[in-house]
Design a protein around this motif. Structure first.
Motif, PDB file in Angstrom:
ATOM      1  N   VAL A  54      23.750  29.467  -0.159  1.00  0.00           N
ATOM      2  CA  VAL A  54      24.714  28.983   0.826  1.00  0.00           C
ATOM      3  C   VAL A  54      24.918  30.043   1.905  1.00  0.00           C
ATOM      4  O   VAL A  54      25.277  31.177   1.618  1.00  0.00           O
ATOM      5  N   THR A  55      24.657  29.629   3.117  1.00  0.00           N
ATOM      6  CA  THR A  55      24.856  30.512   4.267  1.00  0.00           C
ATOM      7  C   THR A  55      25.844  29.849   5.220  1.00  0.00           C
ATOM      8  O   THR A  55      26.246  28.701   5.021  1.00  0.00           O
ATOM      9  N   ALA A  56      26.187  30.580   6.251  1.00  0.00           N
ATOM     10  CA  ALA A  56      27.096  30.021   7.258  1.00  0.00           C
ATOM     11  C   ALA A  56      26.433  28.846   7.975  1.00  0.00           C
ATOM     12  O   ALA A  56      27.092  27.857   8.301  1.00  0.00           O
ATOM     13  N   GLN A  57      25.123  28.941   8.190  1.00  0.00           N
ATOM     14  CA  GLN A  57      24.409  27.855   8.860  1.00  0.00           C
ATOM     15  C   GLN A  57      24.415  26.585   8.009  1.00  0.00           C
ATOM     16  O   GLN A  57      24.527  25.480   8.544  1.00  0.00           O
ATOM     17  N   ALA A  58      24.317  26.743   6.694  1.00  0.00           N
ATOM     18  CA  ALA A  58      24.362  25.573   5.809  1.00  0.00           C
ATOM     19  C   ALA A  58      25.740  24.921   5.857  1.00  0.00           C
ATOM     20  O   ALA A  58      25.851  23.693   5.820  1.00  0.00           O
ATOM     21  N   CYS A  59      26.771  25.736   5.944  1.00  0.00           N
ATOM     22  CA  CYS A  59      28.125  25.178   6.058  1.00  0.00           C
ATOM     23  C   CYS A  59      28.305  24.425   7.377  1.00  0.00           C
ATOM     24  O   CYS A  59      28.907  23.356   7.411  1.00  0.00           O
ATOM     25  N   TYR A  60      27.791  25.018   8.455  1.00  0.00           N
ATOM     26  CA  TYR A  60      27.861  24.332   9.745  1.00  0.00           C
ATOM     27  C   TYR A  60      27.069  23.029   9.719  1.00  0.00           C
ATOM     28  O   TYR A  60      27.535  22.002  10.207  1.00  0.00           O
ATOM     29  N   LEU A  61      25.867  23.076   9.140  1.00  0.00           N
ATOM     30  CA  LEU A  61      25.037  21.880   9.068  1.00  0.00           C
ATOM     31  C   LEU A  61      25.727  20.785   8.262  1.00  0.00           C
ATOM     32  O   LEU A  61      25.727  19.618   8.657  1.00  0.00           O
TER      33      LEU A  61
END
Length: 146
Positions: free
Chosen positions: A71-78
Motif C-alpha cells: 500500500v502506497t500513497a498512490q494506491a490510496c489516491y487511486l
C-alpha cells in the motif's frame, strides 16, 4: 473474487448492449431493432445503461485496490478516485433518468417537449466535473486518516 465476477458481468453486459445495437443476432436484439422507432424503447435510454455499466466497472476496479499488499500513497489516491468516479458516474446516470421522468410527469401545461439523451449526458458531465473538482480537496484528508 466477487469483484472480478461483478466486473466481468458488467463488461459482458456492456459488450452485449453495444453489440446488440449494431448486429442484432439475438431475439431480444432483433425485437429492439424491429421496434426501435417506438417511443418507449427510445425512452429506456440504452446509452445511459452503457454509462451506468462503465460506472459499475470503475466501482469494481476500486475494490481491487483494497487487495494490494504494497500500500502506497498512490494506491490510496487511486482507490479514492476510482470509488468516487464510479459512484458519480453510476448514480448521476440514475439521477438523470429520474430527473427526466420527473420533468415529464410534472408537466402541468401538458405541453409536449423532448429531453434527449444528449441533455442527460450534459447533466452527468456536470456532476462528474463537480467530482473532479472536489475529489482532490477531499482525498488528502482521507489518506491522512488511513
Amino acid at each position: 473474487m466477487l469483484a472480478v465476477i461483478g466486473f466481468l458481468f458488467s463488461l459482458g453486459l456492456l459488450i452485449y448492449t453495444t453489440a446488440a445495437r449494431n448486429t442484432p443476432v439475438i431475439k431480444y436484439a432483433l425485437l429492439l431493432y424491429k421496434y426501435c422507432f417506438l417511443s418507449f424503447i427510445r425512452a429506456s435510454s440504452p446509452n445511459l445503461l452503457v454509462i451506468f455499466l462503465i460506472g459499475s466497472m470503475f466501482l469494481y476496479s476500486s475494490i481491487w485496490t483494497w487487495t494490494l499488499t504494497n500500500v502506497t500513497a498512490q494506491a490510496c489516491y487511486l482507490q479514492s478516485w476510482l470509488l468516487s468516479f464510479g459512484f458519480t458516474i453510476m448514480f448521476s446516470a440514475l439521477f438523470a433518468k429520474s430527473w427526466r421522468v420527473y420533468k415529464l410527469s410534472t408537466n402541468k401545461s401538458l405541453r409536449i417537449f423532448k429531453i434527449s439523451d444528449t441533455q442527460l449526458v450534459i447533466i452527468i458531465l456536470c456532476l462528474l466535473a463537480g467530482d473532479v473538482v472536489s475529489t482532490p480537496i477531499i482525498v488528502p484528508f482521507i489518506t491522512a486518516v488511513l
